[in-house]
Design a protein around this motif. Structure first.
Motif, PDB file in Angstrom:
ATOM      1  N   VAL A  53       0.837  -1.201   0.000  1.00  0.00           N
ATOM      2  CA  VAL A  53       0.000   0.000   0.000  1.00  0.00           C
ATOM      3  C   VAL A  53       0.874   1.254   0.000  1.00  0.00           C
ATOM      4  N   LYS A  54       1.960   1.204   0.739  1.00  0.00           N
ATOM      5  CA  LYS A  54       2.908   2.318   0.799  1.00  0.00           C
ATOM      6  C   LYS A  54       4.315   1.766   0.628  1.00  0.00           C
ATOM      7  N   ALA A  55       5.074   2.327  -0.313  1.00  0.00           N
ATOM      8  CA  ALA A  55       6.432   1.841  -0.571  1.00  0.00           C
ATOM      9  C   ALA A  55       7.338   2.129   0.626  1.00  0.00           C
ATOM     10  N   ASN A  56       8.033   1.091   1.080  1.00  0.00           N
ATOM     11  CA  ASN A  56       8.958   1.248   2.216  1.00  0.00           C
ATOM     12  C   ASN A  56      10.034   0.173   2.094  1.00  0.00           C
ATOM     13  N   PRO A  57      10.987   0.359   1.155  1.00  0.00           N
ATOM     14  CA  PRO A  57      11.990  -0.682   0.910  1.00  0.00           C
ATOM     15  C   PRO A  57      13.009  -0.800   2.038  1.00  0.00           C
ATOM     16  N   LEU A  58      13.520  -2.016   2.199  1.00  0.00           N
ATOM     17  CA  LEU A  58      14.538  -2.302   3.214  1.00  0.00           C
ATOM     18  C   LEU A  58      15.643  -3.126   2.580  1.00  0.00           C
ATOM     19  N   ASP A  59      16.891  -2.742   2.815  1.00  0.00           N
ATOM     20  CA  ASP A  59      18.027  -3.525   2.348  1.00  0.00           C
ATOM     21  C   ASP A  59      18.210  -4.758   3.228  1.00  0.00           C
ATOM     22  N   VAL A  60      18.513  -5.876   2.598  1.00  0.00           N
ATOM     23  CA  VAL A  60      18.823  -7.114   3.307  1.00  0.00           C
ATOM     24  C   VAL A  60      20.324  -7.358   3.170  1.00  0.00           C
ATOM     25  N   ILE A  61      20.995  -7.566   4.294  1.00  0.00           N
ATOM     26  CA  ILE A  61      22.450  -7.658   4.329  1.00  0.00           C
ATOM     27  C   ILE A  61      22.902  -9.113   4.352  1.00  0.00           C
ATOM     28  N   ASN A  62      23.883  -9.438   3.514  1.00  0.00           N
ATOM     29  CA  ASN A  62      24.532 -10.742   3.551  1.00  0.00           C
ATOM     30  C   ASN A  62      25.522 -10.720   4.711  1.00  0.00           C
ATOM     31  N   PRO A  63      25.332 -11.562   5.743  1.00  0.00           N
ATOM     32  CA  PRO A  63      26.188 -11.470   6.932  1.00  0.00           C
ATOM     33  C   PRO A  63      27.634 -11.904   6.699  1.00  0.00           C
ATOM     34  N   ALA A  64      27.890 -12.603   5.601  1.00  0.00           N
ATOM     35  CA  ALA A  64      29.257 -13.035   5.304  1.00  0.00           C
ATOM     36  C   ALA A  64      30.079 -11.933   4.662  1.00  0.00           C
ATOM     37  N   THR A  65      29.396 -11.028   3.953  1.00  0.00           N
ATOM     38  CA  THR A  65      30.106  -9.981   3.211  1.00  0.00           C
ATOM     39  C   THR A  65      29.824  -8.577   3.727  1.00  0.00           C
ATOM     40  N   GLU A  66      28.772  -8.444   4.535  1.00  0.00           N
ATOM     41  CA  GLU A  66      28.285  -7.149   5.018  1.00  0.00           C
ATOM     42  C   GLU A  66      27.776  -6.268   3.882  1.00  0.00           C
ATOM     43  N   ALA A  67      27.551  -6.864   2.712  1.00  0.00           N
ATOM     44  CA  ALA A  67      27.051  -6.122   1.550  1.00  0.00           C
ATOM     45  C   ALA A  67      25.550  -6.337   1.393  1.00  0.00           C
ATOM     46  N   VAL A  68      24.913  -5.405   0.694  1.00  0.00           N
ATOM     47  CA  VAL A  68      23.481  -5.524   0.420  1.00  0.00           C
ATOM     48  C   VAL A  68      23.269  -6.680  -0.556  1.00  0.00           C
ATOM     49  N   ALA A  69      22.420  -7.629  -0.172  1.00  0.00           N
ATOM     50  CA  ALA A  69      22.146  -8.799  -1.010  1.00  0.00           C
ATOM     51  C   ALA A  69      20.816  -8.678  -1.745  1.00  0.00           C
ATOM     52  N   GLY A  70      19.970  -7.774  -1.291  1.00  0.00           N
ATOM     53  CA  GLY A  70      18.669  -7.623  -1.916  1.00  0.00           C
ATOM     54  C   GLY A  70      17.811  -6.638  -1.154  1.00  0.00           C
ATOM     55  N   ARG A  71      16.563  -6.503  -1.627  1.00  0.00           N
ATOM     56  CA  ARG A  71      15.626  -5.586  -0.981  1.00  0.00           C
ATOM     57  C   ARG A  71      14.268  -6.257  -0.842  1.00  0.00           C
ATOM     58  N   ILE A  72      13.594  -5.909   0.239  1.00  0.00           N
ATOM     59  CA  ILE A  72      12.193  -6.266   0.408  1.00  0.00           C
ATOM     60  C   ILE A  72      11.428  -4.992   0.741  1.00  0.00           C
ATOM     61  N   SER A  73      10.132  -5.089   0.801  1.00  0.00           N
ATOM     62  CA  SER A  73       9.297  -3.988   1.278  1.00  0.00           C
ATOM     63  C   SER A  73       8.843  -4.282   2.694  1.00  0.00           C
ATOM     64  N   LEU A  74       8.839  -3.258   3.509  1.00  0.00           N
ATOM     65  CA  LEU A  74       8.245  -3.376   4.843  1.00  0.00           C
ATOM     66  C   LEU A  74       6.782  -2.996   4.741  1.00  0.00           C
ATOM     67  N   GLY A  75       5.934  -3.915   5.154  1.00  0.00           N
ATOM     68  CA  GLY A  75       4.509  -3.666   5.075  1.00  0.00           C
ATOM     69  C   GLY A  75       3.991  -2.825   6.230  1.00  0.00           C
ATOM     70  N   GLY A  76       2.714  -2.522   6.156  1.00  0.00           N
ATOM     71  CA  GLY A  76       2.043  -1.750   7.206  1.00  0.00           C
ATOM     72  C   GLY A  76       0.704  -2.365   7.536  1.00  0.00           C
ATOM     73  N   THR A  77      -0.044  -1.683   8.368  1.00  0.00           N
ATOM     74  CA  THR A  77      -1.348  -2.181   8.820  1.00  0.00           C
ATOM     75  C   THR A  77      -2.299  -2.423   7.663  1.00  0.00           C
ATOM     76  N   ALA A  78      -2.270  -1.547   6.666  1.00  0.00           N
ATOM     77  CA  ALA A  78      -3.183  -1.690   5.524  1.00  0.00           C
ATOM     78  C   ALA A  78      -2.877  -2.970   4.735  1.00  0.00           C
ATOM     79  N   ASP A  79      -1.607  -3.317   4.611  1.00  0.00           N
ATOM     80  CA  ASP A  79      -1.241  -4.560   3.921  1.00  0.00           C
ATOM     81  C   ASP A  79      -1.726  -5.779   4.709  1.00  0.00           C
ATOM     82  N   VAL A  80      -1.584  -5.712   6.026  1.00  0.00           N
ATOM     83  CA  VAL A  80      -2.068  -6.791   6.880  1.00  0.00           C
ATOM     84  C   VAL A  80      -3.577  -6.941   6.731  1.00  0.00           C
ATOM     85  N   ASP A  81      -4.290  -5.829   6.728  1.00  0.00           N
ATOM     86  CA  ASP A  81      -5.752  -5.881   6.570  1.00  0.00           C
ATOM     87  C   ASP A  81      -6.140  -6.588   5.272  1.00  0.00           C
ATOM     88  N   LYS A  82      -5.444  -6.283   4.183  1.00  0.00           N
ATOM     89  CA  LYS A  82      -5.735  -6.914   2.888  1.00  0.00           C
ATOM     90  C   LYS A  82      -5.466  -8.419   2.935  1.00  0.00           C
TER      91      LYS A  82
END
Length: 478
Positions: free
Chosen positions: A17-46
């Motif tokens: 419902v609202k864009a809120n990206p989060l970087d996911v870190i690879n713990p072996a390299t400390e580098a960004v391995a990808g991104r997900i979205s953080l959801g909110g209440t409206a996404d849970v309701d759906k």
């Protein structure tokens, strides 16, 4: 780089419902391995609304229908098995061999077990003239952690699906990649729209929204005791069922008649597996006081065989999952030193040559007393506390002197070990490092949680019992 920015709701991949990206870190390299979205209440309701719509029809499906569905899920999981293992390595640092042979394998194990249980599970029982019917509880919310990510998804989703529940999954935002692939497996297997939904997010937002949602009938949570308390508190106003698998500080009692070399050496290696990031790890080793010096030498030698390195290589353990966890573990190692425990192996800082990545030295403390911080708190890293005892009664008392009760371990002659096992206040007691049992109920006493997962015990968590009185004529009942 993985971009998993959509949620899976009502059988389709949808934007948050609202864009809120989060970087996911690879713990072996400390580098960004990808991104997900953080959801909110409206996404849970759906997502909850989709699960609620799907429940009336899915709850009425036949055993045969659900067996076919689970077999389809298992077939699709097998196709993606190597990808899932690779995702687990990338997201939480499990060595490739561990990801393939244990982390991904246990997902397949839960599918096989769930199918076997469903084939013969009794959903009805006639007692006199009364029919006892076990029916799916409804919409379930699953909040899962990062340390065994597929295990803790599969051990909830499989039995819930098997009995006819619908669900919303919130995996850990720290290690979300394998959950994405699991969801793709569910979609490819033909799980009906709305039966399974995925919303990524953090605990205080999505987790709280799920556990407090009035249209969620049951919440199953795996994680820390602290977070579990919040889940229960959020769930209380709607009086929904809460099942929790929480922390542990499991004792490993080495009896006087155990083979010391095997019991201590295997205990060290077992505790270090998965970088010590297992809630049921045998983190407190109780050794007869007169054998402590010999046990120290054995433990030191065993710890030195636990190689640390890149999860892409042949090391026995990789990094811990995050910088936050690394800092917590380092603080507790220092606390052990400051409080007077004997450092047998390892210690603070990163292993030599591993400056990048969240690597921890395999660490063994001895001469630990049960009032020390490292004996009380769940460290969740490759850190073992060895504790002396003077009598068997004292060993049992020390072993049970914890707020936790998830697991306990006993090493010794079989009959002797069985006798001690009966006295341990824990949901599982493992004798002489016996191999795991997929049908054995998994869950804890005390602050290690409530409810049981795995095998047929897991089915009960997702069922309500209805008594239909007068179901059978009195003459027929006789």
């Amino acid at each position: 780089m993985r971009d998993y920015l959509k949620f899976y709701i009502d059988g389709a991949w949808v934007d948050p419902v609202k864009a809120n990206p989060l970087d996911v870190i690879n713990p072996a390299t400390e580098a960004v391995a990808g991104r997900i979205s953080l959801g909110g209440t409206a996404d849970v309701d759906k997502a909850v609304a989709a699960a609620k719509r799907a429940f009336p029809s899915f709850s009425q499906t036949s055993r045969a229908d659900r067996l076919e569905l689970l077999n389809n899920v298992m077939a699709e999981y097998q196709k993606r098995y190597a990808e899932i293992a690779a995702a687990i390595t990338e997201e939480m640092g499990a060595p490739g061999w561990l990801a393939m042979q244990a982390q991904a394998a246990i997902g397949m194990g839960h599918l096989q077990t769930g199918i076997a249980v469903l084939k013969d599970y009794s959903f009805e029982e006639l007692r006199g003239t009364t029919m006892l019917a076990k029916e799916p509880i409804g919409v379930c919310a699953f909040i899962t952690p990062w340390n065994w990510p597929i295990n803790q998804i599969a051990c909830k989703v499989v039995p819930a699906l098997a009995v006819g529940c619908t669900m919303v999954l919130k995996p850990s935002e720290i290690a979300p990649f394998s959950a994405q692939l699991w969801t793709e497996v569910m979609h490819a297997a033909g799980v009906p729209a709305g039966v399974f939904n995925l919303v990524n997010g953090d605990g205080p937002t999505v987790g709280a929204a799920l556990s407090s949602h009035p249209d969620v009938d049951m919440v199953s949570f795996t994680g820390s005791t602290r977070a579990g308390i919040e889940v229960a508190r959020n769930a209380a106003p709607t009086v929904k069922r809460v099942a929790q698998e929480l922390g542990g500080k499991s004792p490993n009692i080495i009896l006087d008649d155990a083979n010391l070399e095997t019991a201590v050496g295997s205990g060290v290696v077992s505790m270090m597996m998965n970088s010590g990031q297992s809630c049921n790890a045998p983190t407190r080793m109780l050794v007869p006081a007169g054998k402590m010096e010999a046990a120290k030498a054995i433990a030191k030698a065993a710890a030195e065989t636990v190689t640390v390195g890149s999860p892409d290589g042949n090391a026995k353990i990789g990094p811990v999952v995050s910088e936050v966890q690394w800092n917590k573990i380092q603080a507790l190692i220092q606390k052990g030193i400051d409080e007077g425990a004997t450092l047998v192996s390892g210690g603070p800082g990163k292993p030599e040559g591993l400056e990048t990545g969240y690597y921890v030295k395999p660490t063994v403390f001895a001469d630990v007393t049960n009032d020390m911080t490292i004996a009380r708190e769940e460290i969740f890293g490759p850190v073992l506390a060895m504790m002396p005892y003077k009598s068997e009664e004292e060993a049992i008392a020390i072993g049970n002197d914890t707020v936790y009760g998830l697991a306990a371990y006993v090493q010794g002659e079989p009959e002797h070990a069985r006798k001690v096992a009966r006295q341990m206040r824990a949901g599982q007691v493992i004798l002489n490092y016996a191999q795991g049992d997929m049908m054995a109920p998994f869950g804890g006493y005390k602050q290690s949680g409530n409810g049981r997962e795995w095998g047929d015990a897991a089915f009960a968590e997702f069922l309500e019992t209805k008594a239909i009185i007068g179901y059978a004529p009195a003459a027929a009942a006789e």
